[in-house]
Write a protein that holds these residues in place. Structure first.
Motif, PDB file in Angstrom:
ATOM      1  N   ASP A 255       0.844  -1.195   0.000  1.00 15.46           N
ATOM      2  CA  ASP A 255       0.000   0.000   0.000  1.00 15.46           C
ATOM      3  C   ASP A 255       0.877   1.242   0.000  1.00 15.46           C
ATOM      4  OD1 ASP A 255      -3.134  -0.439   0.635  1.00 15.46           O
ATOM      5  OD2 ASP A 255      -1.970  -2.108   1.436  1.00 15.46           O
ATOM      6  N   VAL A 256       0.469   2.233  -0.764  1.00 16.20           N
ATOM      7  CA  VAL A 256       1.163   3.516  -0.802  1.00 16.20           C
ATOM      8  C   VAL A 256       0.199   4.576  -0.289  1.00 16.20           C
ATOM      9  CG1 VAL A 256       2.309   5.213  -2.252  1.00 16.20           C
ATOM     10  CG2 VAL A 256       2.590   2.780  -2.737  1.00 16.20           C
ATOM     11  N   LYS A 257       0.621   5.307   0.743  1.00 14.59           N
ATOM     12  CA  LYS A 257      -0.269   6.251   1.442  1.00 14.59           C
ATOM     13  C   LYS A 257      -1.565   5.534   1.808  1.00 14.59           C
ATOM     14  CE  LYS A 257       1.556  10.683  -0.154  1.00 14.59           C
ATOM     15  NZ  LYS A 257       1.902  11.221   1.167  1.00 14.59           N
ATOM     16  N   LYS A 258      -1.417   4.521   2.643  1.00 12.55           N
ATOM     17  CA  LYS A 258      -2.482   3.572   2.934  1.00 12.55           C
ATOM     18  C   LYS A 258      -3.708   4.219   3.556  1.00 12.55           C
ATOM     19  CE  LYS A 258      -2.293   0.794   6.473  1.00 12.55           C
ATOM     20  NZ  LYS A 258      -3.314   1.330   7.391  1.00 12.55           N
ATOM     21  N   CYS A 274       6.237   8.653  -3.315  1.00 16.86           N
ATOM     22  CA  CYS A 274       6.124   7.437  -2.500  1.00 16.86           C
ATOM     23  C   CYS A 274       6.126   6.180  -3.365  1.00 16.86           C
ATOM     24  CB  CYS A 274       4.850   7.498  -1.659  1.00 16.86           C
ATOM     25  SG  CYS A 274       4.825   8.844  -0.443  1.00 16.86           S
ATOM     26  N   ILE A 275       5.484   6.262  -4.519  1.00 20.87           N
ATOM     27  CA  ILE A 275       5.466   5.108  -5.423  1.00 20.87           C
ATOM     28  C   ILE A 275       6.864   4.820  -5.951  1.00 20.87           C
ATOM     29  CG2 ILE A 275       4.628   4.318  -7.672  1.00 20.87           C
ATOM     30  CD1 ILE A 275       2.025   5.841  -7.042  1.00 20.87           C
ATOM     31  N   GLU A 276       7.590   5.867  -6.320  1.00 16.76           N
ATOM     32  CA  GLU A 276       8.956   5.667  -6.801  1.00 16.76           C
ATOM     33  C   GLU A 276       9.843   5.076  -5.709  1.00 16.76           C
ATOM     34  OE1 GLU A 276      10.077   9.500  -8.163  1.00 16.76           O
ATOM     35  OE2 GLU A 276       8.742   9.461  -9.917  1.00 16.76           O
ATOM     36  N   ALA A 277       9.627   5.489  -4.459  1.00 13.36           N
ATOM     37  CA  ALA A 277      10.398   4.922  -3.353  1.00 13.36           C
ATOM     38  C   ALA A 277      10.077   3.444  -3.166  1.00 13.36           C
ATOM     39  CB  ALA A 277      10.109   5.694  -2.068  1.00 13.36           C
TER      40      ALA A 277
END
Length: 366
Positions: A255-258, A274-277
């Motif tokens: 999950d990204v920024k859940k 955040c997705i790139e991380a």
């Protein structure tokens, strides 16, 4: 003052015990040896540094004892092996194929949620494990028969959740049994999620029961969730644990920024950041959600995710027949839970008519 000599080595001035210490010294460094000792204690006299440089050039290394320095070099014996006796080194193993290359995301997929009943030992646990397992298997079979491509087994009813290592072993034991029985009941892939933040637990359960993926919270970046502060990102420890238990075939969908969380700590980071991380840290897929269970996911957020990564993009909340087509324009998989239940409430039983409606909408959008 520097004193150099060759073996047999004379007994150092500071040694006590005579031959006993010399014998111990000989066993320690081997004989013959070359050594030098400096007279003096805490501070060496002038010119000592220059002498030390010369000794290092001779291949000697310092060893300290009782405030004095002993310079020692062990003899190096190199014996060439004949070609017949040389052992060939094994070729370096190639990198393992990514677990996300399996057929789950080969096309636009539907992933249904199996919300396991409250497990024994949790605040709402009032059923025996056999009854919980039977109902989970029935729901998984219903989703497979309806046309879903995969399912996720989740302990949603264990609220309020304990986070990470605070949860007891009874949760892991129960989820392992249920997952193994579900694996016997269906032929489609399944994943595991253990709330809250039981990412290593879920990985172990999936590995033992034959799961293909897990859903992971707080893979990258800290945040504040309804179960408390999640201060540590899980990526480093989780990937090492996956390698340690030999579960590289189990994919990690993060999950990204859940949902159910505040992201004020990372307010200066965009969704794309955040997705790139997550991709940089080794996630196998990213999951985009709304603010809470059943809340719709923004199509713009899914489009941003699609532009920001080469990983599979999943939608993790708020999917309805009306939103399937626009979400499938950017997403590789849709995770559906709340809509499939009676009256659209996640805690109710599955509604076969709602399951059929979602599958028909997905078929039309593919």
């Amino acid at each position: 003052m520097v004193h150099l000599c060759t073996a047999p080595a004379p007994e150092p001035r500071w040694a006590t015990g005579g031959r006993r210490r010399q014998a111990r010294f000989g066993r320690l460094v081997g004989a013959p040896c070359r050594w030098a000792s400096f007279r003096g204690r805490a501070r060496s006299p002038a010119g000592t540094n220059r002498s030390r440089v010369a000794l290092r050039r001779l291949g000697l290394s310092p060893h300290f004892a009782r405030g004095r320095c002993l310079w020692i070099r062990r003899p190096v014996c190199r014996r060439a092996r004949s070609p017949a006796r040389q052992r060939a080194l094994p070729a370096h193993a190639p990198f393992a194929e990514s677990p996300m290359t399996h057929s789950l995301f080969a096309r636009r997929s539907l992933v249904g949620m199996v919300h396991v009943g409250a497990l024994p030992g949790t605040p709402r646990g009032c059923e025996d494990l056999d009854s919980i397992t039977t109902r989970a298997c029935d729901e998984a079979r219903l989703l497979e028969d309806a046309g879903f491509d995969a399912v996720i087994i989740e302990n949603m009813h264990d609220r309020p959740y304990l986070h990470g290592d605070k949860m007891g072993p009874e949760v892991v034991a129960g989820m392992t049994l249920i997952s193994a029985k579900v694996a016997e009941a269906i032929d489609i892939p399944f994943g595991v999620q253990i709330l809250s933040g039981g990412n290593r637990h879920a990985l172990a359960v999936a590995h033992a029961a034959g799961g293909r993926f897990i859903r992971c919270e707080n893979f990258v970046f800290s945040h504040v969730a309804d179960e408390g502060l999640l201060p540590e990102a899980e990526a480093g420890a989780l990937l090492r644990y996956r390698r340690h238990i030999g579960a590289e075939h189990v994919a990690i969908c993060c999950d990204v920024k859940k949902k159910h969380a505040s992201h004020a700590i990372t307010a200066d980071l965009s969704l794309a950041d955040c997705i790139e991380a997550a991709e940089f840290f080794g996630a196998d897929a990213v999951i985009i959600t709304g603010t809470a269970t059943g809340k719709p996911t923004s199509v713009d957020d899914v489009a941003t995710a699609r532009r920001s990564t080469r990983l599979p993009v999943m939608v993790g909340s708020g999917v309805t027949p009306e939103t399937v087509a626009p979400l499938f324009e950017h997403a590789d998989a849709l995770v559906v839970g709340s809509y499939l239940k009676r009256d659209g409430l996640w805690s109710n039983a599955l509604d076969p008519h709602r399951c059929e409606a979602i599958v028909n909408a997905a078929a039309a959008a593919r």
